[in-house]
Every structure is written in structure tokens, then in C-alpha cells.
Design an enzyme around this catalytic site. Structure first.
Site, PDB file in Angstrom:
ATOM      1  N   SER A 127     -40.431 -42.475   3.076  1.00 43.94           N
ATOM      2  CA  SER A 127     -41.715 -43.180   3.074  1.00 43.94           C
ATOM      3  C   SER A 127     -42.373 -43.112   4.448  1.00 43.94           C
ATOM      4  O   SER A 127     -41.690 -43.077   5.477  1.00 43.94           O
ATOM      5  CB  SER A 127     -41.450 -44.645   2.715  1.00 43.94           C
ATOM      6  N   TYR A 152     -36.632 -53.061   3.415  1.00 48.18           N
ATOM      7  CA  TYR A 152     -36.854 -51.914   2.519  1.00 48.18           C
ATOM      8  C   TYR A 152     -37.143 -50.663   3.353  1.00 48.18           C
ATOM      9  O   TYR A 152     -36.508 -49.615   3.191  1.00 48.18           O
ATOM     10  CB  TYR A 152     -38.025 -52.181   1.555  1.00 48.18           C
ATOM     11  N   LYS A 156     -35.011 -46.762   4.420  1.00 48.95           N
ATOM     12  CA  LYS A 156     -35.492 -45.370   4.417  1.00 48.95           C
ATOM     13  C   LYS A 156     -35.183 -44.713   5.761  1.00 48.95           C
ATOM     14  O   LYS A 156     -34.747 -43.564   5.830  1.00 48.95           O
ATOM     15  CB  LYS A 156     -37.002 -45.324   4.134  1.00 48.95           C
ATOM     16  N   GLY A 300     -47.271 -57.993   8.127  1.00 47.54           N
ATOM     17  CA  GLY A 300     -46.595 -56.694   8.115  1.00 47.54           C
ATOM     18  C   GLY A 300     -47.499 -55.519   7.790  1.00 47.54           C
ATOM     19  O   GLY A 300     -47.086 -54.373   7.916  1.00 47.54           O
TER      20      GLY A 300
HETATM   21  N1  UFG Z   1     -53.592 -54.965  -0.880  1.00 44.14           N
HETATM   22  C1  UFG Z   1     -54.466 -55.996  -1.182  1.00 44.14           C
HETATM   23  N2  UFG Z   1     -54.207 -56.775  -2.258  1.00 44.14           N
HETATM   24  C2  UFG Z   1     -53.121 -56.582  -3.058  1.00 44.14           C
HETATM   25  C3  UFG Z   1     -52.222 -55.518  -2.752  1.00 44.14           C
HETATM   26  C4  UFG Z   1     -52.494 -54.740  -1.656  1.00 44.14           C
HETATM   27  O1  UFG Z   1     -55.453 -56.202  -0.480  1.00 44.14           O
HETATM   28  O2  UFG Z   1     -52.930 -57.338  -4.011  1.00 44.14           O
HETATM   29  C5  UFG Z   1     -53.886 -54.116   0.270  1.00 44.14           C
HETATM   30  C6  UFG Z   1     -52.795 -54.198   1.339  1.00 44.14           C
HETATM   31  O3  UFG Z   1     -53.042 -55.271   2.195  1.00 44.14           O
HETATM   32  C7  UFG Z   1     -52.932 -52.830   1.994  1.00 44.14           C
HETATM   33  C8  UFG Z   1     -53.400 -51.902   0.865  1.00 44.14           C
HETATM   34  O4  UFG Z   1     -53.898 -52.776  -0.146  1.00 44.14           O
HETATM   35  O5  UFG Z   1     -53.933 -52.885   2.951  1.00 44.14           O
HETATM   36  C9  UFG Z   1     -52.274 -51.078   0.290  1.00 44.14           C
HETATM   37  O6  UFG Z   1     -51.214 -51.943  -0.054  1.00 44.14           O
HETATM   38  P1  UFG Z   1     -50.006 -51.482  -0.980  1.00 44.14           P
HETATM   39  O7  UFG Z   1     -49.098 -52.659  -1.132  1.00 44.14           O
HETATM   40  O8  UFG Z   1     -50.491 -50.817  -2.207  1.00 44.14           O
HETATM   41  O9  UFG Z   1     -49.334 -50.351  -0.105  1.00 44.14           O
HETATM   42  P2  UFG Z   1     -48.691 -50.439   1.356  1.00 44.14           P
HETATM   43  O10 UFG Z   1     -49.447 -49.462   2.182  1.00 44.14           O
HETATM   44  O11 UFG Z   1     -48.550 -51.798   1.858  1.00 44.14           O
HETATM   45  O12 UFG Z   1     -47.216 -50.001   0.977  1.00 44.14           O
HETATM   46  C10 UFG Z   1     -46.903 -48.682   0.830  1.00 44.14           C
HETATM   47  C11 UFG Z   1     -45.692 -48.500  -0.089  1.00 44.14           C
HETATM   48  C12 UFG Z   1     -44.453 -49.038   0.523  1.00 44.14           C
HETATM   49  C13 UFG Z   1     -44.313 -48.584   1.941  1.00 44.14           C
HETATM   50  C14 UFG Z   1     -45.542 -48.933   2.726  1.00 44.14           C
HETATM   51  C15 UFG Z   1     -45.530 -48.508   4.147  1.00 44.14           C
HETATM   52  O13 UFG Z   1     -45.905 -49.151  -1.318  1.00 44.14           O
HETATM   53  O14 UFG Z   1     -43.381 -48.527  -0.231  1.00 44.14           O
HETATM   54  O15 UFG Z   1     -46.632 -48.244   2.107  1.00 44.14           O
HETATM   55  O16 UFG Z   1     -45.539 -47.112   4.222  1.00 44.14           O
HETATM   56  F1  UFG Z   1     -43.267 -49.196   2.546  1.00 44.14           F
END
Ligand code: UFG
Length: 342
Positions: A127, A152, A156, A300
Site C-alpha cells: 500500500s 494496518y 504492510k 491520520g
Molecule cells: N473520506 C471522507 N469521508 C468518508 C471516508 C473518507 O471524507 O466517509 C475522505 C478521507 O478523509 C480521505 C479520502 O476520503 O481524505 C479517502 O479516504 P479513504 O478512506 O477512502 O482512503 P485513504 O486514502 O484514507 O486510505 C487508503 C486505503 C488504506 C491505506 C491508506 C493510506 O484505503 O488501505 O489509503 O495509503 F492505508
């Protein structure tokens, strides 16, 4: 005769799409899955799309005896693609031991018994989280790997370190670690997609469930980041493009084309979209209005992540083909199909 590939976690989101791509390219697939965060129905979905039922081994990779016996049974396999892992960031913060135990023991058992059976090729599901908050953008594979924020993410990073150490001593092992950015989208048939357990953590399933009326309102976590519209930017990639990258990585291993025993590749599109841009594209593509509100930042979250994908382009001969509208439209088609199934 078809070459046999073992896919751990093959009933999961990225695993199942990769299984479809492998079967469509005439590989013989064995899925190992404990169904802890997936569904046996996925096997029927794969069969419906490909016309072929993959072999299925319902075991837990944390269990060394079960793992040993399944690898012995399938010791004619030529490669392992290892997806099996827990993946919920927030849950891992709550239950770190559960994450370290599951993700690391299953990795160690898989590697141990595949090596014992002489299966020398390994692809790992990594990831972009291993880059932490990147100092430079776009992120190349040369960017510094940093301690991820969550347990998590740390599983990785540790897994990649295990592989680094292992290829030094296991002279036969050839491994590729694929660092995914943000996978979204679904198979174009609408029969296969992401099936989050309970309340989704990730943006796209939360959006589709809100539009489908399953969730009342989408919360947008913060609009005060130093980005184009204040919301975080991510490199969203279509899950089928991701599946195709696994096929290319597999072919590179089988053709013995690697430059070194462990190679690492970023898998993204190279384009960054903000949360608000994704919402607007969703509304436009699906002709719906999404109920959302801006709330506080989620702890985070990194402000901006997008990939430099030139290494994968050059070495794997792979480039993401599907655009954001395709990612969104296929996610929505899947959500609507799920609704009709109930
Ligand atoms: N977000 C919202 N509302 C939600 C869900 C997400 O505003 O209900 C925003 C988050 O704050 C972020 C963006 O949408 O800014 C993307 O969020 P995701 O949770 O879809 O994805 P992330 O980038 O946080 O997480 C992904 C992968 C993880 C990995 C992480 C870091 O899902 O497995 O990237 O690389 F760890």
C-alpha cells in the site's frame, strides 16, 4: 496446460477481480480464503463472469498445519499472489495485536510453506501507506518509506521488510510488492465489487451507500487542508486496472525478467482528485444529489497522495486505462445490483 496460481484472499475485493483477470487469461486459480471479511457468494460471481469455478480452499493461513497441507496439495502451482489480510485502518488502531497477528502470521506461513514446496514466485499486496506523509510529490518508489500511522499500514511496511530479508537467503524466491494507491470501481458486469462489512471506512463505498439510501449522510473529513478546495487529494485507481497490473507482475516473474529478487512498484494513475471533486463527479456521472456535510478532519489522514507510475509503465508494461468516470459508474452499477439482489 494452464499454469496454476494460488491467490490468497481471492474472495476479497482486489483478490476477486484479480482472479477474474487470471482466469480470463487462462490461468488455473486456487483461492485460499478464510472468509473472515468476504463471502463465499463471490465464488459464484466469479463463475458467472468467467464461466469457470476456481478451486477453493477454505482454510486459515494463521494455522501452520492447514497452510502446509494446502500448499502440499497444490505444489504444482507456479506462483502465489498474497492478498489475504485485514485492512481497516481505524480497527487496526483499536486492535493492533489482531492486525499484527493476522497479517504477519498469514504472510509468514504462506512464505514458509510455498518455499518448502518449491513455489518460487510471490506477489505482495502492499500500500501507498508505506510512504507516510510524503516529502515530495508525485511519489516515486524512491520516496522514503516511513512508519505508517496505523498498525494496518505498519503490517504492510513490516511485510516488505520480511521480503527484503528473505530474498537474501532464499535464493529461489522472486517477489514483487505492489503498492496500491486508492482502489475503487467494480467489474463492468456489475456482478463483482467491493463488499464492505458494516459501515464503510473508505470514501467510495460510503458515497454509493449514501446515494442508495443505506447511509443517511456522507461526512467529509475536513476542508481546511492546503489543497485546491481544502479536501484531501488521492490517486484513485480502478480495481480492474489493478488486477491487470497483477497479471503483468506475474508474467514478469514467470518470464524471469526481474532486475532483482524483490521489486517494488507503485500502482496508481498519477492523477490526484480531491474528496469534493469525487463527490461532484459522482453526482454528475450518476445524475444524483449526494447528502453530505463537512466535519472535522479524520486523525491520520494525509493531505495529498498521488503516484509517479513511470516505473510500472516501463518495467511491467502496464498503465491504468480506466478514468474516474468509469471508476464511479462501475461502483454505482455494483451498488445498484446489490440492492436489486436483496
Ligand atoms: N473520506 C471522507 N469521508 C468518508 C471516508 C473518507 O471524507 O466517509 C475522505 C478521507 O478523509 C480521505 C479520502 O476520503 O481524505 C479517502 O479516504 P479513504 O478512506 O477512502 O482512503 P485513504 O486514502 O484514507 O486510505 C487508503 C486505503 C488504506 C491505506 C491508506 C493510506 O484505503 O488501505 O489509503 O495509503 F492505508
Amino acid at each position: 496446460m494452464s499454469q496454476k496460481i494460488i491467490v490468497t484472499g481471492g474472495c476479497g475485493y482486489i483478490g476477486s477481480h484479480t482472479v477474474v483477470t487470471l482466469i480470463s487469461n487462462n490461468y488455473d486459480v486456487v483461492i485460499i480464503d478464510n472468509l473472515s471479511n468476504s463471502n463465499k457468494k463471490t465464488l459464484e460471481r466469479i463463475t458467472k463472469i468467467t464461466g469457470t469455478s476456481p478451486h477453493f480452499e477454505h482454510i486459515d493461513l494463521k494455522n501452520p498445519e492447514q497452510t502446509k497441507s494446502v500448499f502440499k496439495k497444490h505444489n504444482d502451482a507456479v506462483a502465489v499472489i498474497h492478498f489475504a489480510a485485514y485492512k481497516a485502518v481505524a480497527e487496526s488502531v483499536e486492535k493492533p495485536l489482531m492486525y499484527y497477528r493476522n497479517n504477519l502470521l498469514s504472510l509468514i506461513n504462506t512464505l514458509e510453506f510455498q518455499i518448502e514446496e518449491g513455489i518460487s514466485n510471490f506477489i505482495f499486496s502492499s500500500s501507498a501507506t508505506v510512504y507516510g506523509a510524503p516529502e515530495t510529490l508525485p511519489i516515486t518508489e524512491e520516496n522514503k518509506v516511513q512508519r505508517p500511522f496505523s498498525p494496518y499500514g505498519n503490517t504492510k511496511k513490516i511485510a516488505e521488510e520480511v521480503l527484503e530479508d528473505l530474498v537474501k537467503t532464499s535464493s529461489n524466491l522472486a517477489a514483487i510488492s505492489l503498492r496500491y494507491f486508492n482502489p475503487i470501481g467494480a467489474h463492468k458486469s456489475g456482478f463483482l465489487g467491493e463488499l464492505p462489512n458494516g459501515i464503510p471506512n473508505n470514501l467510495m463505498p460510503y458515497i454509493t451507500q449514501t446515494a442508495a439510501g443505506i447511509r443517511k449522510e456522507l461526512q467529509v473529513f475536513g476542508n481546511d487542508y492546503p489543497t485546491k478546495d481544502g479536501t484531501p487529494v488521492r490517486d484513485y485507481i480502478h480495481v480492474v486496472d489493478l488486477a491487470e497490473a497483477h497479471l503483468k507482475a506475474l508474467q514478469r516473474l514467470l518470464n524471469k525478467e526481474q532486475d532483482k529478487p524483490l521489486e517494488v512498484y507503485n500502482l496508481g494513475t498519477g492523477n490526484g482528485y480531491s474528496v469534493l471533486e469525487i463527490i461532484k463527479s459522482f453526482e454528475r456521472t450518476t445524475n444524483t444529489t449526494l447528502n453530505y456535510k463537512i466535519v472535522d478532519r479524520r486523525p491520520g489522514d494525509v493531505e495529498t497522495l498521488y503516484a509517479d507510475t513511470s516505473l510500472a509503465e516501463k518495467k511491467l508494461n502496464w498503465k491504468a486505462k480506466r478514468d474516474i468516470d468509469d471508476m464511479i459508474a462501475s461502483s454505482w452499477k455494483w451498488e445498484e445490483n446489490l440492492k436489486n439482489e436483496q
